[in-house]
Design an enzyme around this catalytic site. Structure first.
Site, mmCIF file in Angstrom:
data_model
loop_
_atom_site.group_PDB
_atom_site.id
_atom_site.type_symbol
_atom_site.label_atom_id
_atom_site.label_comp_id
_atom_site.label_asym_id
_atom_site.label_seq_id
_atom_site.Cartn_x
_atom_site.Cartn_y
_atom_site.Cartn_z
ATOM 1 N N GLY A 16 -32.321 44.629 -28.805
ATOM 2 C CA GLY A 16 -31.386 45.581 -29.413
ATOM 3 C C GLY A 16 -31.992 46.223 -30.639
ATOM 4 N NE ARG A 77 -31.495 43.084 -24.267
ATOM 5 C CZ ARG A 77 -30.554 43.801 -24.881
ATOM 6 N NH1 ARG A 77 -30.000 44.821 -24.291
ATOM 7 N NH2 ARG A 77 -30.161 43.472 -26.095
ATOM 8 C CG ASP A 108 -32.887 35.005 -30.237
ATOM 9 O OD1 ASP A 108 -32.684 36.116 -29.692
ATOM 10 O OD2 ASP A 108 -32.023 34.114 -30.311
ATOM 11 C CB THR A 131 -31.517 41.319 -34.693
ATOM 12 O OG1 THR A 131 -30.141 41.122 -34.313
ATOM 13 C CG2 THR A 131 -31.954 40.103 -35.483
ATOM 14 C CG ASP A 133 -26.850 40.077 -33.622
ATOM 15 O OD1 ASP A 133 -26.011 40.972 -33.806
ATOM 16 O OD2 ASP A 133 -27.387 39.865 -32.509
ATOM 17 C CG ASP A 135 -29.234 36.085 -34.300
ATOM 18 O OD1 ASP A 135 -30.107 36.863 -34.732
ATOM 19 O OD2 ASP A 135 -28.890 36.052 -33.101
ATOM 20 N NE ARG A 177 -27.747 37.599 -29.542
ATOM 21 C CZ ARG A 177 -28.988 37.257 -29.299
ATOM 22 N NH1 ARG A 177 -29.468 37.330 -28.074
ATOM 23 N NH2 ARG A 177 -29.769 36.855 -30.272
HETATM 24 O O1 F6P Z 1 -28.241 41.689 -30.874
HETATM 25 C C1 F6P Z 1 -27.704 42.895 -31.305
HETATM 26 C C2 F6P Z 1 -26.444 43.235 -30.550
HETATM 27 O O2 F6P Z 1 -25.945 44.465 -31.032
HETATM 28 C C3 F6P Z 1 -25.350 42.159 -30.599
HETATM 29 O O3 F6P Z 1 -24.640 42.173 -31.802
HETATM 30 C C4 F6P Z 1 -24.544 42.505 -29.381
HETATM 31 O O4 F6P Z 1 -23.905 41.364 -28.873
HETATM 32 C C5 F6P Z 1 -25.593 43.000 -28.410
HETATM 33 O O5 F6P Z 1 -26.721 43.377 -29.176
HETATM 34 C C6 F6P Z 1 -25.165 44.169 -27.576
HETATM 35 O O6 F6P Z 1 -26.188 44.437 -26.667
HETATM 36 P P1 F6P Z 1 -26.260 45.755 -25.772
HETATM 37 O O7 F6P Z 1 -26.782 46.853 -26.648
HETATM 38 O O8 F6P Z 1 -27.174 45.409 -24.671
HETATM 39 O O9 F6P Z 1 -24.867 46.068 -25.331
#
Ligand code: F6P
Length: 328
Positions: A16, A77, A108, A131, A133, A135, A177
């Site tokens: 992300g 990804r 991660d 990120t 998050d 985390d 997340r």
């Molecule tokens: O890890 C970053 C994040 O934005 C999280 O907060 C969220 O759960 C996820 O990615 C969303 O992913 P995507 O962009 O694949 O919907």
């Protein structure tokens, strides 16, 4: 600082995206060039490594990007990189282009890919935590967290205006997340009556009690911040159950979503990204590998990637108490 070994490095962003990734790319490119190391930009994360989507990066290729959200290298990804054949192809591409070190910017998942790749093929890798998050273990803050918080805070402030006008209870879901950092910090910054995060065991009884007490103290509108990873229930279920319990309450839900991932990076994120991008290249030049560059107590530190992935960034429980006390 002399550099006698490293000749060419690659840089990629993966997973992300987060605001400040461009500032990190700029820092990597310029630090490397400053020290006479060539840089290859790898487009679309690990997919680009497998498919050799390579671009030589000059100092001017990163002009005017320090203030841009997203990532100019794009992110993806990659299924191919999860396979041994894919990683073998990626290694051959690195070898053919003379890449002897990689800086990977992401979360991660990005670091797990880097670790496997480096163990299999001996390429030196350094991670930079990007990120929203927050985390990742080994850094007080990840690139993008501060900007996402400010975006969430601005949005919640606006919702508060309408919540107040209509005497409503708003359930606002923020990203993160399975971590509650964005919820906890944005909840404190916006004076939420309650903050529900996965790191804390919540119950409906306690939550209803919080709302009842708030009502008794004369509050006629409330903001409840819910982390997307909250374990008790989804945000919509929480709202529905609350409506069943308090049929007279006027309740609305707002899911902030991907707005939190974009936008101009904050000053804090630009500075963090610049320091970590710089630190990653310096680390590679010193011969470090399989580590992540992070900032702890304002000092540049390198943490084994394995720890960054496996250990968890703990939330500060005191913040939950602060939020609770100030919601009086
Ligand atoms: O890890 C970053 C994040 O934005 C999280 O907060 C969220 O759960 C996820 O990615 C969303 O992913 P995507 O962009 O694949 O919907």
């Amino acid at each position: 600082m002399g550099n006698h070994k490293l000749k060419k490095i690659g840089v990629l962003t993966s997973g992300g995206d987060s605001p400040g990734m461009n500032a990190a790319i700029r820092a990597v490119v310029r630090t490397a060039l400053y020290h006479g190391v060539e840089v290859i930009g790898i487009r679309e994360g690990y997919d680009g490594l497998v498919q050799a989507k390579f671009t030589a990066m000059g100092a001017r290729s990163v002009s005017n990007i320090i203030d841009l959200g997203g990532t100019i290298l794009k992110s993806a990804r990659s299924d191919a990189f999860r396979t041994e054949e894919g990683r073998q192809k990626a290694y051959e591409n690195c070898k053919n282009h003379g890449i002897d070190g990689l800086v990977v910017i992401g979360g991660d998942g990005t670091f797990t890919g880097a670790q496997i790749f480096s163990e299999e093929h001996g390429i030196k890798v350094i991670g930079v935590p990007g990120t929203i998050d927050n985390d990742i273990f080994g850094t007080d803050s990840t690139i993008g967290f501060d900007t996402a918080l400010n975006t969430a805070m601005d949005a919640i402030d606006k919702i508060r205006d309408t919540a107040t006008s209509h005497n409503r209870i708003f359930f606002i879901e923020v990203m993160g997340r399975d971590a509650g950092f964005i919820a906890l910090h944005s909840g404190i910054a916006t004076g939420a009556v309650d903050i529900l995060i996965p790191e804390q065991k919540d119950s409906f009884e306690e939550f209803y009690k919080t709302l009842e007490e708030s009502h008794k103290r004369g509050k006629v509108s409330n903001i409840v911040i819910v982390a997307e990873g909250e374990q008790l229930a989804t945000t919509y279920e929480l709202a529905d159950k609350t409506k069943e319990k308090f049929p007279n309450a006027d309740i609305r839900v707002s899911v902030l979503g991907h707005i939190q991932r974009g936008g101009r990076p904050s000053c804090a994120d630009r500075v963090l990204a610049s320091r970590l991008g710089y630190g990653a290249v310096i680390g590679l030049m010193k011969g470090l590998t399989n580590v992540m560059a992070g900032l702890r107590s304002n000092q540049l530190v390198y943490t084994p990637i394995e720890d960054a992935i496996k250990k968890h960034n703990e939330i500060n429980k005191e913040l939950l108490t602060v939020g609770e006390v100030l919601a009086l």
